[in-house]
Design an enzyme around this catalytic site. Structure first.
Site, PDB file in Angstrom:
ATOM      1  N   LYS A 116       0.837  -1.201   0.000  1.00  0.00           N
ATOM      2  CA  LYS A 116       0.000   0.000   0.000  1.00  0.00           C
ATOM      3  C   LYS A 116       0.876   1.257   0.000  1.00  0.00           C
ATOM      4  CE  LYS A 116      -3.069   0.057   3.290  1.00  0.00           C
ATOM      5  NZ  LYS A 116      -3.832   0.312   4.544  1.00  0.00           N
ATOM      6  N   LYS A 128       3.261  -2.142  11.290  1.00  0.00           N
ATOM      7  CA  LYS A 128       1.954  -2.074  11.960  1.00  0.00           C
ATOM      8  C   LYS A 128       2.135  -2.466  13.411  1.00  0.00           C
ATOM      9  CE  LYS A 128      -2.414  -1.277  10.903  1.00  0.00           C
ATOM     10  NZ  LYS A 128      -2.984  -0.498   9.788  1.00  0.00           N
ATOM     11  N   ASP A 168      -5.504   3.423  13.848  1.00  0.00           N
ATOM     12  CA  ASP A 168      -6.221   2.354  13.131  1.00  0.00           C
ATOM     13  C   ASP A 168      -7.436   2.062  14.027  1.00  0.00           C
ATOM     14  OD1 ASP A 168      -5.694   0.322  10.722  1.00  0.00           O
ATOM     15  OD2 ASP A 168      -6.543  -0.875  12.334  1.00  0.00           O
ATOM     16  N   SER A 379      -0.798  10.770   5.873  1.00  0.00           N
ATOM     17  CA  SER A 379       0.175  10.706   6.968  1.00  0.00           C
ATOM     18  C   SER A 379       1.561  11.101   6.467  1.00  0.00           C
ATOM     19  CB  SER A 379       0.249   9.282   7.541  1.00  0.00           C
ATOM     20  OG  SER A 379      -0.788   9.036   8.451  1.00  0.00           O
TER      21      SER A 379
HETATM   22  P1  NDP Z   1     -12.570   2.794  14.010  1.00  0.00           P
HETATM   23  O1  NDP Z   1     -12.132   2.201  15.286  1.00  0.00           O
HETATM   24  O2  NDP Z   1     -12.735   4.259  13.898  1.00  0.00           O
HETATM   25  O3  NDP Z   1     -13.949   2.127  13.532  1.00  0.00           O
HETATM   26  C1  NDP Z   1     -14.056   0.753  13.342  1.00  0.00           C
HETATM   27  C2  NDP Z   1     -15.468   0.421  12.923  1.00  0.00           C
HETATM   28  O4  NDP Z   1     -15.513  -0.954  12.501  1.00  0.00           O
HETATM   29  C3  NDP Z   1     -16.482   0.551  14.039  1.00  0.00           C
HETATM   30  O5  NDP Z   1     -17.721   0.866  13.506  1.00  0.00           O
HETATM   31  C4  NDP Z   1     -16.471  -0.864  14.631  1.00  0.00           C
HETATM   32  O6  NDP Z   1     -17.648  -1.191  15.344  1.00  0.00           O
HETATM   33  C5  NDP Z   1     -16.335  -1.711  13.400  1.00  0.00           C
HETATM   34  N1  NDP Z   1     -15.655  -2.965  13.768  1.00  0.00           N
HETATM   35  C6  NDP Z   1     -14.419  -3.108  14.304  1.00  0.00           C
HETATM   36  N2  NDP Z   1     -14.136  -4.381  14.547  1.00  0.00           N
HETATM   37  C7  NDP Z   1     -15.215  -5.070  14.159  1.00  0.00           C
HETATM   38  C8  NDP Z   1     -15.531  -6.436  14.160  1.00  0.00           C
HETATM   39  N3  NDP Z   1     -14.665  -7.374  14.608  1.00  0.00           N
HETATM   40  N4  NDP Z   1     -16.752  -6.791  13.659  1.00  0.00           N
HETATM   41  C9  NDP Z   1     -17.613  -5.836  13.188  1.00  0.00           C
HETATM   42  N5  NDP Z   1     -17.364  -4.528  13.176  1.00  0.00           N
HETATM   43  C10 NDP Z   1     -16.193  -4.150  13.651  1.00  0.00           C
HETATM   44  O7  NDP Z   1     -11.516   2.253  12.932  1.00  0.00           O
HETATM   45  P2  NDP Z   1     -11.201   2.827  11.476  1.00  0.00           P
HETATM   46  O8  NDP Z   1     -12.421   3.387  10.854  1.00  0.00           O
HETATM   47  O9  NDP Z   1      -9.983   3.650  11.567  1.00  0.00           O
HETATM   48  O10 NDP Z   1     -10.775   1.481  10.711  1.00  0.00           O
HETATM   49  C11 NDP Z   1     -11.700   0.700   9.958  1.00  0.00           C
HETATM   50  C12 NDP Z   1     -10.930  -0.159   8.971  1.00  0.00           C
HETATM   51  O11 NDP Z   1     -10.195   0.673   8.077  1.00  0.00           O
HETATM   52  C13 NDP Z   1      -9.908  -1.112   9.573  1.00  0.00           C
HETATM   53  O12 NDP Z   1      -9.836  -2.281   8.789  1.00  0.00           O
HETATM   54  C14 NDP Z   1      -8.598  -0.344   9.427  1.00  0.00           C
HETATM   55  O13 NDP Z   1      -7.480  -1.203   9.416  1.00  0.00           O
HETATM   56  C15 NDP Z   1      -8.825   0.305   8.079  1.00  0.00           C
HETATM   57  N6  NDP Z   1      -8.018   1.478   7.769  1.00  0.00           N
HETATM   58  C16 NDP Z   1      -7.971   2.547   8.609  1.00  0.00           C
HETATM   59  C17 NDP Z   1      -7.229   3.656   8.280  1.00  0.00           C
HETATM   60  C18 NDP Z   1      -7.210   4.901   9.110  1.00  0.00           C
HETATM   61  O14 NDP Z   1      -6.584   5.869   8.704  1.00  0.00           O
HETATM   62  N7  NDP Z   1      -7.878   4.944  10.256  1.00  0.00           N
HETATM   63  C19 NDP Z   1      -6.441   3.692   7.045  1.00  0.00           C
HETATM   64  C20 NDP Z   1      -6.621   2.550   6.183  1.00  0.00           C
HETATM   65  C21 NDP Z   1      -7.371   1.496   6.570  1.00  0.00           C
HETATM   66  P3  NDP Z   1     -17.614  -1.247  16.949  1.00  0.00           P
HETATM   67  O15 NDP Z   1     -17.512   0.186  17.386  1.00  0.00           O
HETATM   68  O16 NDP Z   1     -18.890  -1.902  17.317  1.00  0.00           O
HETATM   69  O17 NDP Z   1     -16.401  -2.055  17.314  1.00  0.00           O
HETATM   70  O1  2IT Z   2      -4.118   0.851   7.443  1.00  0.00           O
HETATM   71  C1  2IT Z   2      -3.630   1.992   7.326  1.00  0.00           C
HETATM   72  O2  2IT Z   2      -3.142   2.378   6.252  1.00  0.00           O
HETATM   73  C2  2IT Z   2      -3.670   2.889   8.480  1.00  0.00           C
HETATM   74  N1  2IT Z   2      -4.201   2.507   9.523  1.00  0.00           N
HETATM   75  C3  2IT Z   2      -3.058   4.264   8.406  1.00  0.00           C
HETATM   76  C4  2IT Z   2      -1.584   4.191   8.641  1.00  0.00           C
HETATM   77  C5  2IT Z   2      -0.873   5.516   8.750  1.00  0.00           C
HETATM   78  O3  2IT Z   2       0.332   5.462   9.042  1.00  0.00           O
HETATM   79  O4  2IT Z   2      -1.459   6.581   8.547  1.00  0.00           O
END
Ligand code: NDP
Ligand code: 2IT
Length: 447
Positions: A116, A128, A168, A379
């Site tokens: 990525k 990570k 994350d 980032s």
């Molecule tokens: P958050 O913690 O902000 O939100 C996570 C969301 O996913 C919540 O709604 C949560 O529900 C739900 N969730 C988490 N675990 C589970 C599970 N086991 N089953 C069902 N629902 C679940 O995280 P992010 O939005 O930051 O991350 C979401 C995804 O995006 C992840 O896969 C992460 O790796 C990916 N990601 C994040 C980035 C970032 O910049 N933040 C960048 C790139 C990818 P609940 O509150 O009920 O747990």
């Molecule tokens: O999965 C991802 O790319 C992230 N959680 C963001 C990583 C970062 O360094 O901004």
């Protein structure tokens, strides 16, 4: 030995050396599928143990995280940082706080992150980390003490030129604040480039909060444009309701689509008029409450406890919650209702069988390492601003993000076509990312 046999042999070794880590095996298998295609054309990429080295993290750190709750009870969690590959730049990748975190999960995420980050075109390696700590139901003071304890160990292993963590699942602006505060205190230096996702008045970047979700929407718009279509008037389903989901919804709405459903781990809400984003932000970002509350406040919305959000009909599906949330059964339902495009906001949310269903049906499918790269890309822009002690405007940073997402889309499409897989974003992303990292690994010798 044929190229195919050689790749199979290396994959078997990876399984044996990493027993009991199914998510890591899955992430490796997805990339290995594309290695056949590359190696048939360029067998030299199998030389000098390159693939074996790529699969083995440069360093894996596991540590104890003791902390005291508000009642004086001591808890012990496990902390992880997998520093996977640094040929393109300092290790870069988020921290996840969730009870499901284990070494295999962190390795799958770190492995994905290598490709990525390469795709963004920016100088960042892959890593990570995280912990099996469960933030749900914990007080502010408990979250702060946990973050301080976590950073007390992590600080020895990170740095602006070494390893730059971010957020994350379970780690957002609040946690980055506590982590940065403890790092600053322990090192007695304001090293702003050591973490990203910081607050705007202490070294953070405009658009970083929005970046992953906005990036997913920009990428989806490119996928639709490639089909001679657009997001305008499209019915969209976004799973999750965290950082990525919220800002994917915001940008989809700005681009003319309507998001009719979103979810959390307990259930999903359907709002046929389109999710009210201000209300969603209030519930999830301010109150940190459950998604069910949305339906309590919106009479025409319905809440479905448990169940699958992929039962909701849509033209575009954006899984933005967690790994393996969209399986074969769900993919078949989406295909049956005429889904046109699927872009992964989460990391590996679609199972291997689910991906096969989409590909066989000719649905445009973008893997997370391409579609959600906007977060880590921004980032890297935050790191640039920190290094030059500058801060850019929202408009300028957003324009950079949108250009980066267009660039990743273009790279996927041209690489897929070049390797005889036209329109296949999985091969395009894997191959473009791999070739960039592999060439740098060759240049640096056997290290
Ligand atoms: P958050 O913690 O902000 O939100 C996570 C969301 O996913 C919540 O709604 C949560 O529900 C739900 N969730 C988490 N675990 C589970 C599970 N086991 N089953 C069902 N629902 C679940 O995280 P992010 O939005 O930051 O991350 C979401 C995804 O995006 C992840 O896969 C992460 O790796 C990916 N990601 C994040 C980035 C970032 O910049 N933040 C960048 C790139 C990818 P609940 O509150 O009920 O747990
Ligand atoms: O999965 C991802 O790319 C992230 N959680 C963001 C990583 C970062 O360094 O901004």
């Amino acid at each position: 030995m044929s190229v195919r046999d050689r790749v199979e042999e290396i994959y078997e070794q990876v399984l044996l050396r990493n027993a009991g880590e199914p998510e890591f095996h899955q992430a490796a298998a997805e990339v290995f599928e594309s290695l056949h295609v590359v190696l048939e054309r360029h067998p030299r990429y199998a030389d000098s143990g390159l693939i074996e080295r790529l699969c083995e993290p440069e360093r894996q750190i596991i540590f104890r995280v003791p902390w005291t709750d508000d009642n004086g009870n001591v808890h012990v969690n496990r902390g992880f940082r997998v520093q996977y590959n640094s040929v393109l730049g300092p290790y870069k990748g988020g921290l996840r706080f969730h009870p499901s975190v284990n070494l295999g999960i962190v390795k799958f995420l770190g492995f994905e992150q290598i490709f990525k980050n390469a795709l963004t075109g920016l100088p960042i390696g892959g890593g990570k980390g995280g912990s099996d700590f469960d933030p749900k139901g914990r007080s502010e003071a408990e979250i702060m003490r946990f973050c301080q304890s976590f950073m007390t160990e992590l600080q020895r292993h990170i740095g602006e030129y070494t390893d730059v963590p971010a957020g994350d699942i379970g780690v957002g602006g609040r946690e980055i604040g506590y982590l940065f505060g403890q790092y600053k205190r322990l090192t007695n230096s304001f090293e702003s480039g050591v973490l990203t996702g910081k607050g705007l008045n202490w070294g953070g970047s405009m658009v970083r909060t929005e970046a992953t979700g906005y990036g997913v929407a920009y990428f989806t718009a490119e996928m639709m444009a490639a089909k001679g279509e657009s997001l305008e008037g499209k019915k969209v389903v976004v799973s999750g309701s965290g950082n990525v989901a919220i800002y994917a919804i915001e940008k989809v709405h700005q681009l003319g689509g309507t998001v009719v459903a979103c979810s959390d781990s307990a259930g999903y809400v359907v709002d046929p008029k389109g999710i009210d984003l201000e209300l969603l932000k209030e519930i999830k970002e301010v109150k940190r409450a459950r998604i069910s509350e949305y339906a309590d406040q919106v009479p025409h919305a319905t809440y479905v406890e448990g169940g699958s959000i992929w039962d909701v009909e849509c033209e575009i599906a954006l899984p933005c919650a967690t790994q393996n949330e969209l399986d074969e059964v769900a993919a078949k339902k989406l295909v049956a209702c005429g889904v046109q495009a699927v872009a992964e906001g989460a990391n590996m949310p679609t199972t291997a069988q689910g991906i096969k269903v989409f590909r066989d049906a000719g649905v445009a499918f973008a893997p997370g390492k391409a579609a959600n790269a906007g977060g880590v890309a921004t980032s890297a822009l935050e790191m640039q601003q920190n290094a030059s002690r500058d801060s850019w405007s929202f408009e300028y940073t957003d324009e950079r993000l949108s250009k980066i997402m267009r660039g990743i889309h273009e790279r996927c499409i041209t690489t897929a076509a070049e390797y005889g897989q036209p329109g296949d974003y999985v091969h395009g992303a894997n191959i473009a990312g791999f070739v960039k990292v592999a060439d740098a690994m060759f240049a640096m010798g056997v290290i």
